[in-house]
Write an enzyme that holds these catalytic residues in place. Structure first.
Site, PDB file in Angstrom:
ATOM      1  CB  CYS A   1       9.594   2.510  -2.785  1.00  0.00           C
ATOM      2  SG  CYS A   1       7.758   2.775  -2.613  1.00  0.00           S
TER       3      CYS A   1
ATOM      4  CD  GLU B   1     -10.010  -8.483  -0.268  1.00  0.00           C
ATOM      5  OE1 GLU B   1      -9.749  -7.868   0.694  1.00  0.00           O
ATOM      6  OE2 GLU B   1      -9.070  -8.444  -1.430  1.00  0.00           O
TER       7      GLU B   1
ATOM      8  CB  CYS C   1       8.066   8.606  -0.244  1.00  0.00           C
ATOM      9  SG  CYS C   1       7.748   8.088   1.261  1.00  0.00           S
TER      10      CYS C   1
END
Length: 321
Positions: free
Chosen positions: A195, A39, A201
DNA sequence: GAAGCGTGGTG
DNA sequence: TCACCAAGCTT
């Protein structure tokens, strides 16, 4: 048409199993340190760079949090050389010296140096399976397009992220969201048709509008670099400020000495300014009060990209004679 | 909130 | 060559 979150989560998970980057090493370990290291390395840094050049050598040199914490900072910086944002290495080292094991709670993680909101969430979700979202560049872009947000605050984005997160499988959900952002919901030319979030969306008709980024002016700075040479060795000093902290480099001066020989120019682009360095060589008659290093010794120091370019320019110059 | 902080890839 | 961007944090 109403689509349930359960259905979206199912879509996302199906997509992840089929197209996700399932083999990334930090996705196939339960070691919190190995996840935490990934990370930090990945902050503002592309997966390819970390995967191919830094992650494995670093883990080999510092296999555990304890090994990292008890190592000299200079050794850590050497392994970080070329990766950039060197305060990450300093903070990583400091954190490793502060704790024997990483805490599991977000609030406790955020108290450690170098761990901000996103990294705390990521370690909590990936190492400790907490039902929380991550919110880095990829997820941010998805959420902006999802809700037609142009310049949202982080507060707003976290609210949205917490609403959408799949609390039943936060690990796969978060990894999937980052992959979707990286490979489907791209900055340029997103593949909205592919997607798994397509049905909910709001921004898919004009994805380029979300989010909007502000432009910053990048000034150019000029410096004179003086290579002090004595007995075929070069003088370097260790930087102490926040810029390139801890790395070794050459001295920058206001006015070059008359006796110094100009050998060329080196350019380097940083995020917030461009640098033009005019490089001079000065052969000391008597040894100055400086630390001198042979080329073999310089290779062992942690040196930034611009100073590396200067070394190469110097070597090219002396090779011509 | 905004600026400072690295480097490599991309078009 | 240049602008933009990438698994952000600190002050």
């Amino acid at each position: 048409m109403n689509i349930s979150y359960a259905q979206i989560h199912k879509n996302i998970h199906f997509w992840y199993q089929k197209y996700g980057r399932l083999d990334l090493p930090w996705r196939n370990t339960k070691d919190a340190y190995e996840i935490y290291l990934s990370e930090v390395m990945l902050q503002q840094t592309q997966v390819k760079t970390v995967l191919e050049r830094y992650y494995f050598p670093f883990l080999k040199k510092f296999p555990t949090l304890k090994a990292l914490g008890s190592a000299p900072l200079d050794d850590v910086l050497k392994m970080w050389e070329g990766l950039g944002y060197y305060s990450r290495a300093k903070n990583l080292h400091k954190t490793a010296s502060m704790v024997s094991t990483l805490p599991e709670e977000i609030e406790a993680l955020k108290k450690l140096p170098g761990i901000g909101e996103n990294t705390a969430h990521a370690v909590a979700a990936f190492a400790f399976k907490k039902p929380v979202p991550v919110m880095e560049a990829n997820v941010k872009r998805i959420l902006c397009r999802l809700h037609k947000l142009k310049t949202p605050t982080d507060k707003k984005l976290w609210e949205v992220a917490y609403t959408l997160v799949d609390t039943n499988n936060p690990f796969d959900y978060n990894q999937a969201m980052m992959d979707i952002g990286a490979t489907v919901c791209r900055v340029k030319d997103p593949s909205c048709d592919l997607c798994p979030l397509h049905s909910i969306c709001q921004g898919k008709e004009e994805p380029a509008l979300y989010p909007t980024k502000k432009k910053r002016l990048v000034p150019t700075r000029e410096e004179h670099i003086m290579l002090s040479v004595y007995n075929e060795k070069l003088s370097l000093t260790q930087r102490s400020g926040k810029f390139l902290h801890g790395l070794w480099g050459f001295e920058s001066i206001e006015v070059p000495l008359c006796a110094a020989e100009y050998i060329g120019e080196v350019r380097h682009a940083y995020t917030h300014f461009k640098l033009k360095c005019k490089v001079y060589v000065y052969h000391e008659v008597n040894k100055a009060e400086k630390d001198y290093f042979s080329i073999e010794e310089i290779v062992k120091l942690a040196v930034s990209k611009v100073d590396d370019k200067i070394v190469k320019l110097y070597l090219d110059t002396i090779q011509r004679y």
